[in-house]
Design an enzyme around this catalytic site. Sequence first.
Site, short mmCIF file in Angstrom:
data_model
loop_
_atom_site.label_atom_id
_atom_site.label_comp_id
_atom_site.label_asym_id
_atom_site.label_seq_id
_atom_site.Cartn_x
_atom_site.Cartn_y
_atom_site.Cartn_z
N ASP A 320 0.69 -1.15 -0.05
CA ASP A 320 -0.08 0.03 -0.05
C ASP A 320 0.94 1.25 -0.05
OD1 ASP A 320 -2.31 -1.21 -0.19
OD2 ASP A 320 -2.88 -1.11 1.95
N VAL A 405 -6.70 3.70 1.88
CA VAL A 405 -6.19 3.06 0.71
C VAL A 405 -7.26 1.95 0.19
CG1 VAL A 405 -4.21 1.75 0.06
CG2 VAL A 405 -3.99 2.89 1.89
N GLY A 406 -8.26 2.56 -0.53
CA GLY A 406 -9.27 1.99 -1.11
C GLY A 406 -10.51 1.54 -0.04
N ASN A 407 -10.69 0.24 0.48
CA ASN A 407 -11.54 0.05 1.14
C ASN A 407 -11.12 0.17 2.63
OD1 ASN A 407 -9.90 -2.16 0.29
ND2 ASN A 407 -10.82 -3.35 1.78
N TYR A 408 -9.99 0.14 3.08
CA TYR A 408 -9.48 0.21 4.48
C TYR A 408 -9.12 1.69 4.87
CZ TYR A 408 -9.25 -4.52 6.34
OH TYR A 408 -9.63 -5.90 6.89
N TYR A 410 -6.83 3.32 7.61
CA TYR A 410 -5.74 3.08 8.67
C TYR A 410 -5.62 4.33 9.68
CZ TYR A 410 -4.36 -0.67 5.82
OH TYR A 410 -4.45 -2.02 5.15
N HIS A 624 -6.40 -11.32 9.42
CA HIS A 624 -7.83 -10.87 9.47
C HIS A 624 -8.54 -12.09 9.04
CE1 HIS A 624 -10.79 -7.44 9.02
NE2 HIS A 624 -11.39 -8.61 9.91
#
Length: 886
Positions: A320, A405-408, A410, A624
């Site tokens: 990422d 970063v897109g769907n996540y 942080y 995860h």
Amino acid sequence: MALIPNSLIFLLLSTLLIIIPTHQRQHPLDSLTPAEFSKVRAIVHSFYPIPSHTTAFHYVGLEDPDKLTVLSWLKDPTTKTPPRQAFVIARINQTTHEITVDLTVNKIVSDKLYDGYGYPLLTFEEQIAANALPLKYAPFLESIRKRGLKIEEVVCGGFTVGWYGEERRKNRIVRVMCYYLDGTVNAYMRPVEGVTVTVDLEETKIIGFKDRLTVPIPKGDGTDYRGSKQNPPFLAQLKGITMVQPDGPSFTIDGHRIRWANWDFHLSFDSRAGPIISLASIFDLQKQMFRQVLYKGFVSELFVPYMDLTEEWYYRTFFDAGEYGYGLCAVPLEPFRDCPENAVFMDAYFAGQNGMPVNMPDVFCIFEKYAGDITWRHTETLKPGEEIREVRPEVTLVVRMVSTVGNYDYINDWEFKQSGSIKVTVGLTGLLEVRGSVYTHNDQIKEEVYGTLLAENTVGTHHDHFLTYHLDLDVDGDANSLVKSNLQMTRVADQMSPRKSYWRVVSETAKTESDARIRLGVEQADLLVVNPNKRTDLGNSIGYRLIPGSLTHPVLSDDDYSQIRGAFTKYNVWVTPYNKSEKWAGGLYADQSRGDDTLARWSLRNRGIENKDIVLWYTLGFHHVPYQEDFPVMPTTSSGFELRPANFFESNPVLRVKLPPPVKYWSNCSKNTTLFIRSAKWDFHLSFDARAGLSSFFDAGEYGYGLCAVPLEPLGDCPENVVNMPNTFWVSDKYAGDIMWRHTETAIPGKVVSKMVSSVGSYDYINDWEFKQSGSIEVTSPRKSYWRVVSETAKTEPGARIKLGEEQANLLVVNPNKRTDMGNFVGYLSIPGSFAGPLLSDDDYSQTRGAVTKDYLWITPYKKIEKWPDIFLIKAEEMIPWQDGV
């Protein structure tokens, strides 16, 4: 990882502001200014003029000035500032150039062609262009038509493709996957599974298309996380809670330099790393001087491999930072939600693909944090007839950035404590990357699906997150060593004591890089970075200690292509000699890299690291396994580490910290004798027992953990908003600027959607129970390994005695008689923090009495008499737990 943030890009590219920083004198480590970005662009174009050259700027950042020059300038800032230079990675006529621009003399001083493996960061603009191509491509339109979907409700995102043993690719490519909206903004929960579009980024054309299979599009119902779209019933609303500083913050910001309490450090922004903390030093009250701690610290790489081996998924192993830019994906922080009311915000800038500066508003927030925590305390009970109590509340300073970063999402925190500690935390929230599936209930699944069924036709895929931090520690100077202090069980010899064993510290100093590759959890040890040239007055080496949080190791095989690229995650700790060029653990060119320029490769040189200027690299991770509570948006899960003084000071550095003045004295405090407590959706009973509450001392069984409870000090032991019962317990709502969950939706062109919900004797034990509202196929794949979940149910007590750290596993307590609508067992997950096991021999009398500590986890059938573990484990003077079924 992943989807291109379309609307965020539009927002950023529409705010091209050129603003000169307000501070008078530029610091040599300051981020490039908008004016400097423009100057870099002009200088590069003067050498490669338009239109005879096509130039795309993929990275523009500060070229690190010589470290010794910076340190020399710090000692005397009146001297000439070190030269300002910019490092540029540009694609010029489809070749990669590494260009150094001297901003002092306004010229290019170095221009190198790169012809090795891998490519630079993807730009926002080329990703936008790639994502738009399928929406006008006839075969793709036919695939959408045959599925009965509306093309105007389709959004797409590009994914990097990694490397799986292929011969060298000449193309910079992405694979574009698409999603369906139609009544929700949560595109990630509605994948158009089975359709893959391959795009050449530099030619901006489709070079491959495949519609391999058709599965149902998951339903949109229940996927929209926006508050305005939720229907009753709702959880009980909490009463207002706030963080107020009527006299203003205790910190000052001068340009990028931040001073607070006894800390002085520099904060800058990098489009690849995000926040960079530099020149962190702490004031030693006894020595009356600032002392060096950290020269530079930042996220070097974020490796996210998914475990799905299907054709549309196997290549999803993302870097990422190196592929998408951890800083580029930073989002504006929302006041009062992402950060508390007392936060101060800072902007940042990066260079767009055309080289022009782009403003990123409110990308950092800085705030003081107080949540009722305690820096230190003691109640003196030895003096007859008199009780002496002293306590200091813990107030800390937090620097925060959120990278979507897109769907996540942080949540990155650097937290500075007056005790000298630096605590680094990352919180994971946002949305899962899910795969469309034919399954609607868990009982239908008879094959490997690489994940968990979260909703009808929706599988949450197993995956990892590994964050590697670059920590250039300069502990009281730049000549440092890594010391591993092993805790070693030692047998007592010659009957000098009735004890049979004890543990002692056996220290080893790492001499070369191979000595400092450490997988934590295998041995019990303290890890310290020490200055071997300086000692305390008592002769102890001055140092800082690494205190890890939860420990995670990669499970992929070493020869898996993904793990070859991500080999820097194999160990939690690496130490290398300082080298200005060694910044990025995954290599300078991460896209389609082959693992030939990573931290793991550099370390093979096995250079000397004793009494040198060294860099400590620390990797923290998450395995995860998705659960239904992660749908449709994930409650925040956090981990981190702490850098803590270890004989750095002569004594406790916060002994002479003054209490902050009260804002309101117990404004809503009340005495309460009720034992039933209800808060939000929690309902529980609180009671007191003279014994319950811990230790050769058995503090609970010998002294009474409850008997040793002491009155709590208002504003020291607990915050102003407590209810006390009377003063032995306190209960309060807690808010410290933490985030329960958040997501910034960037996949919908032209729209940014942001929504989140804030969320005995000589020893004093501080006991907190904190309740959170979240309730806390056959395939052919070039991958060589993946991890999957193999569940075992403990049948008897021996099967439930577990030493954590020996295996990578999730531990759940489930109700086998109840399932969710999807057919998953109802359960609770145990998430351990750091852990330490006993080192005494099993036959030591102390360990015989304390054998309950041998394993971290025990399960027993309920028996009313079994309350005290030091008693029920001893039966007929043998250490044999009852063998009843669990």
